[in-house]
Scaffold this active site. Structure first.
Site, PDB file in Angstrom:
ATOM      1  N   TRP A 250      77.844 -11.274  16.278  1.00 57.16           N
ATOM      2  CA  TRP A 250      79.265 -11.629  16.327  1.00 57.16           C
ATOM      3  C   TRP A 250      79.812 -11.468  17.744  1.00 57.16           C
ATOM      4  CZ3 TRP A 250      81.256  -8.927  11.187  1.00 57.16           C
ATOM      5  CH2 TRP A 250      80.882  -9.742  10.102  1.00 57.16           C
TER       6      TRP A 250
ATOM      7  N   GLU B 178      78.473 -14.189   4.903  1.00 58.78           N
ATOM      8  CA  GLU B 178      79.573 -13.422   5.502  1.00 58.78           C
ATOM      9  C   GLU B 178      80.253 -12.501   4.495  1.00 58.78           C
ATOM     10  OE1 GLU B 178      82.172 -16.255   7.483  1.00 58.78           O
ATOM     11  OE2 GLU B 178      81.063 -15.966   9.340  1.00 58.78           O
TER      12      GLU B 178
ATOM     13  N   ASP C 261      78.242 -22.478  14.704  1.00 58.04           N
ATOM     14  CA  ASP C 261      79.547 -22.495  14.056  1.00 58.04           C
ATOM     15  C   ASP C 261      80.605 -23.307  14.795  1.00 58.04           C
ATOM     16  OD1 ASP C 261      81.504 -21.962  12.276  1.00 58.04           O
ATOM     17  OD2 ASP C 261      81.833 -19.884  12.836  1.00 58.04           O
TER      18      ASP C 261
ATOM     19  N   ARG D 135      70.567 -16.294  15.185  1.00 56.31           N
ATOM     20  CA  ARG D 135      71.435 -16.794  14.121  1.00 56.31           C
ATOM     21  C   ARG D 135      71.299 -18.307  13.929  1.00 56.31           C
ATOM     22  NH1 ARG D 135      78.024 -16.185  14.078  1.00 56.31           N
ATOM     23  NH2 ARG D 135      78.430 -18.040  12.833  1.00 56.31           N
TER      24      ARG D 135
ATOM     25  N   GLU E  83      93.512 -19.896   6.423  1.00 58.67           N
ATOM     26  CA  GLU E  83      92.512 -19.334   7.330  1.00 58.67           C
ATOM     27  C   GLU E  83      92.186 -20.380   8.397  1.00 58.67           C
ATOM     28  OE1 GLU E  83      89.515 -17.000   5.576  1.00 58.67           O
ATOM     29  OE2 GLU E  83      88.111 -17.207   7.228  1.00 58.67           O
ATOM     30  N   ARG E  84      92.262 -19.941   9.650  1.00 54.46           N
ATOM     31  CA  ARG E  84      92.032 -20.848  10.791  1.00 54.46           C
ATOM     32  C   ARG E  84      92.969 -22.060  10.752  1.00 54.46           C
ATOM     33  NH1 ARG E  84      89.579 -16.756  13.150  1.00 54.46           N
ATOM     34  NH2 ARG E  84      87.806 -16.061  11.962  1.00 54.46           N
TER      35      ARG E  84
ATOM     36  N   ASN F   8      86.432 -18.812   1.313  1.00 57.55           N
ATOM     37  CA  ASN F   8      86.435 -17.374   1.007  1.00 57.55           C
ATOM     38  C   ASN F   8      87.383 -17.248  -0.185  1.00 57.55           C
ATOM     39  OD1 ASN F   8      84.812 -16.722   3.276  1.00 57.55           O
ATOM     40  ND2 ASN F   8      86.614 -16.942   4.579  1.00 57.55           N
TER      41      ASN F   8
ATOM     42  N   GLU G   2      89.508 -24.421  15.372  1.00 60.23           N
ATOM     43  CA  GLU G   2      89.276 -22.981  15.459  1.00 60.23           C
ATOM     44  C   GLU G   2      88.776 -22.562  16.842  1.00 60.23           C
ATOM     45  OE1 GLU G   2      86.549 -21.443  12.532  1.00 60.23           O
ATOM     46  OE2 GLU G   2      86.462 -19.485  13.486  1.00 60.23           O
TER      47      GLU G   2
ATOM     48  N   GLU H 263      79.407 -31.031   7.221  1.00 65.34           N
ATOM     49  CA  GLU H 263      80.741 -30.415   7.221  1.00 65.34           C
ATOM     50  C   GLU H 263      81.224 -30.387   8.668  1.00 65.34           C
ATOM     51  OE1 GLU H 263      81.274 -26.584   5.098  1.00 65.34           O
ATOM     52  OE2 GLU H 263      82.488 -25.901   6.780  1.00 65.34           O
TER      53      GLU H 263
HETATM   54  C1  BDP Z   1      83.897 -19.426  10.537  1.00 64.19           C
HETATM   55  C2  BDP Z   1      85.316 -18.968  10.423  1.00 64.19           C
HETATM   56  C3  BDP Z   1      85.604 -18.240   9.149  1.00 64.19           C
HETATM   57  C4  BDP Z   1      85.081 -19.036   7.969  1.00 64.19           C
HETATM   58  C5  BDP Z   1      83.615 -19.327   8.161  1.00 64.19           C
HETATM   59  C6  BDP Z   1      83.073 -20.281   7.113  1.00 64.19           C
HETATM   60  O1  BDP Z   1      85.595 -18.134  11.508  1.00 64.19           O
HETATM   61  O2  BDP Z   1      86.983 -18.062   9.078  1.00 64.19           O
HETATM   62  O3  BDP Z   1      85.278 -18.362   6.794  1.00 64.19           O
HETATM   63  O4  BDP Z   1      83.409 -19.978   9.381  1.00 64.19           O
HETATM   64  O5  BDP Z   1      82.921 -21.447   7.423  1.00 64.19           O
HETATM   65  O6  BDP Z   1      83.916 -20.457  11.472  1.00 64.19           O
HETATM   66  O7  BDP Z   1      82.805 -19.870   5.998  1.00 64.19           O
END
Ligand code: BDP
Length: 687
Positions: A531, A265, A338, A309, A137-138, A184, A366, A360
């Site tokens: 979003w 999420e 984010d 947010r 992912e990413r 995830n 990304e 983190e």
């Molecule tokens: C976002 C990403 C997503 C991640 C989420 C996360 O788009 O893919 O799952 O953060 O950090 O930046 O949990």
């Protein structure tokens, strides 16, 4: 026929050779001087340290080096001491770190007389967002180095080879932990067949001082254990986790702990059962405790009904301060939204007085051009680490609030979302390797400057054995014509990316298509407003920006005094965060006298020009870098340039649809119309 075979073999060798230098990262020295090594300790780790010395020694030929494991009360957490011909440490891992540090000093020409070095954070952890089917992912550098779809449970020779290389690279910068799977998380990771593979990985990484951790799915007791619920206060659920954790430790006795994305999420979490983050985290922490493991509980939460947010993680977590067990660390993204090219630091740093908090960072790009853009992220992280939270008055930086200098945290940690995959060059872009490197170096020493990190990385990565052999005049020319300008480029690259994408505090205006290109207009009906970019930029006929002042969403109040009023006040708010905190008229006068609109256009324009300069700097580097890497970077810079133009054309023309204002005459005219850009947005699908 014979001739054809020779040509084929030659071509094959050439192919195999290609990219190898890039694969070796910053550890490509192979032609060290002869050195004898005497060690008072013996282990696989010490053998690794010895072979590193023998590989890359740049002292005098015939020197003797002493490796000494001995008590030194000034050394902590696998720290080391370098003094003359001796590397000493309290542990074998400390010796390995010391050897890497010594070789780095030799290679970068720094003096290595006497140095005692302890890490800033005890746990320096990569987070891999790797899925069990091998996708990442990413991730922009190929598939996972840990998991794959085909034949997923056989441990092959090439698995072992790459895990060793990975271990070595991490050890060379002091990274000592890795979360092997996506936040995830699939519950499957906790099944026996996956745990056996986790054990294999842990066994390979152990001699490099690296502990493995796993992301877990909070609903695992339901999904795997077939229990009717995953309620953290339910006895059966507690028993299930306790047994599962015991099982994990049977496979991996020095297992590090769990990373948990819960009630975030759409991921399951304690809130599904009317429980809190504290209930969830503490239940897991109690089951971990007898084994010495930790729970990294993420604070990346935001629900659909909050109006800002950016406020949510703080609003949700602060009331729990002091309620978490001491083996829970709250893992907080550097910014409140984010991983944007620029955000203020998250107000959760410096807010929790009685809980451990860890930063983190996102190493994978990304929101910063994936692996197509050259962006040295060290300057972004340095900016965050050095931001003053004012928790205990001035000087309470994010670094100090998290590394134990200001509070007596039992565990200190820092995480970076990895940019690593199976690509030959590991990271998709040669210069993205610098971000992996920088994360490790800053995690070890959060006071390091990005300037120093860039310098170290460039020398180790690009000044190859064969270049050194050309002698001091060549090396001096290399420094002048490659090192100096390219270092400048690296240090400038993050601000350039901010210019090209989100200047003056804009944020989250990227395309929904993989978070890559521009998409400030993207807001289909039915999609959660938070979003969509218009939620963040709030552009109207009269102005632009998100009002987070006291009369707006009041996010400023989450910061300690005097930051709350500095951010709240238009006159004192730093201009690079202006539109993060304020909604201002297009005609608002910036400090240098131009209007906001002019300033915005000129930032975008400047970004394009800066990328063009990067291309020029790089083209002058030809002759001072091997052909493979020269061409690879040149191609990427061309993409970055096209990207910068697209961002500029898209954002300026889109904002013009609101304000109808003319382009300042000194700003380059758009190459493409807004309509064409929008029509093409989803034509090429970017993951
Ligand atoms: C976002 C990403 C997503 C991640 C989420 C996360 O788009 O893919 O799952 O953060 O950090 O930046 O949990």
């Amino acid at each position: 026929m014979k001739r054809l075979t020779i040509i084929a073999v030659f071509l094959l060798a050439f192919q195999l050779g290609r990219g190898q230098l890039a694969h070796q990262l910053w550890l490509n020295s192979k032609e060290g001087q002869k050195v004898s090594v005497v060690s008072n300790a013996h282990s696989v780790t010490i053998d690794l340290a010895i072979s590193e010395l023998e590989n890359a020694w740049l002292g005098n030929a015939g020197d003797t080096m002493y490796l000494q494991v001995a008590r030194d009360s000034l050394l902590k957490n696998n720290g080391f001491r370098l003094a003359g011909d001796t590397v000493s440490a309290n542990s074998d891992i400390g010796i390995l770190y010391g050897v890497f540090a010594l070789l780095r000093l030799q290679k970068t020409g720094s003096r290595a007389e006497m140095e005692r070095s302890n890490p800033s954070y005890k746990r320096r952890i990569l987070n891999h967002w790797d899925n069990l089917d091998g996708s990442v992912e990413r991730g922009y550098a190929g598939n996972s180095i840990f998991w794959r779809k085909e034949d997923p449970f056989t441990v092959t020779k090439s698995d072992i080879k790459i895990w060793k290389q990975y271990g070595r690279a991490n050890a060379s910068v002091g990274i000592n932990g890795t979360v092997l799977n996506n936040v995830n998380a699939s519950a499957e990771i906790l099944t026996g067949r996956y745990l056996r593979r986790v054990k294999s990985i842990a066994d390979i990484l152990r001699p490099y001082g690296i502990k493995v951790y796993l992301s877990v799915n909070f609903a695992s007791p339901e999904l795997l254990g077939h229990l009717p619920s995953a309620d953290p206060l339910n006895k059966e659920v507690i028993a299930w986790w306790t047994q599962k954790i015991d099982e994990v430790y049977r496979y991996v006795p020095d297992f590090g702990g769990f990373l948990v994305k819960a009630s975030s999420e759409g991921q399951p979490g304690p809130q599904d059962f009317g429980r809190t983050h504290v209930d969830g985290a503490n239940m897991l922490a109690d089951a971990m405790k007898p084994h010495g493991g930790i729970i990294m509980w993420r604070a990346f939460v935001y629900s659909a009904n909050e109006t800002d947010r950016a406020k949510q993680a703080y609003t949700e977590f602060l009331p729990f301060d002091g309620k978490f067990r001491d083996n829970v660390i709250i893992q907080v993204k550097n910014g409140p939204v984010d991983f944007q090219p620029r955000e203020p630091f998250s107000p959760l740093f410096g807010a929790m007085k009685h809980s451990s908090v860890m930063p983190e960072f996102q190493i994978t790009q990304e929101y910063l051009g994936h692996s197509n853009y050259l962006v040295f992220l060290s300057t972004l992280w340095e900016e965050v680490l050095n931001s003053d939270t004012y928790q205990y008055g001035s000087g309470s930086t994010v670094a100090k609030c998290t590394d134990g200098r200001l509070s007596d945290q039992r565990y200190t940690a820092i995480a970076g979302v990895a940019n690593i995959g199976l690509d030959t060059n590991w990271c998709g872009h040669i210069f993205a390797q610098a971000n992996w490197y920088a994360f490790g170096r800053l995690a070890w020493n959060d006071r390091l400057s990005s300037r120093k990190v860039a310098n170290e990385w460039l020398i180790q990565t690009f000044l190859t054995d064969s270049m050194r052999r050309k002698g001091p005049p060549f090396v001096r020319a290399w420094e002048k014509q490659f090192l100096v300008p390219v270092q400048r480029l690296m240090l400038q690259s993050r601000e350039t990316t901010v210019n090209t994408m989100t200047p003056l505090g804009l944020h989250h205006i990227m395309s929904a298509n993989g978070h890559y290109g521009p998409g400030p207009w993207w807001a289909p009906k039915g999609v959660r407003p938070d979003w969509t970019p218009p939620y963040y930029h709030q552009a109207s006929k009269t102005g632009i920006g998100f009002d987070r002042t006291k009369t707006g969403s009041d996010a400023v109040t989450q910061y300690h005094t005097p930051l709350d009023s500095i951010y709240n006040n238009l006159a004192t708010c730093p201009e690079n965060l202006l539109l993060w905190f304020h909604h201002v008229p297009w005609t608002y006068k910036l400090k240098d006298g131009q209007t906001l609109w002019e300033g915005l256009c000129r930032h975008y324009d400047k970004g394009v020009k800066q990328v063009r300069e990067f291309q020029q700097i790089w083209s002058r580097a030809r002759g001072f870098v091997d052909r493979d890497r020269f061409i690879a970077v040149r191609k990427k810079l061309e993409k970055q340039y096209q990207g910068a133009r697209l961002w500029k054309d898209a954002c300026i023309q889109y904002f013009q649809t609101y304000n109808q204002m003319a382009l300042p005459s000194d700003v380059e005219k758009p190459a493409e119309s807004l309509r064409t850009i929008q029509a093409n947005e989803f034509r090429v699908r970017i993951k």
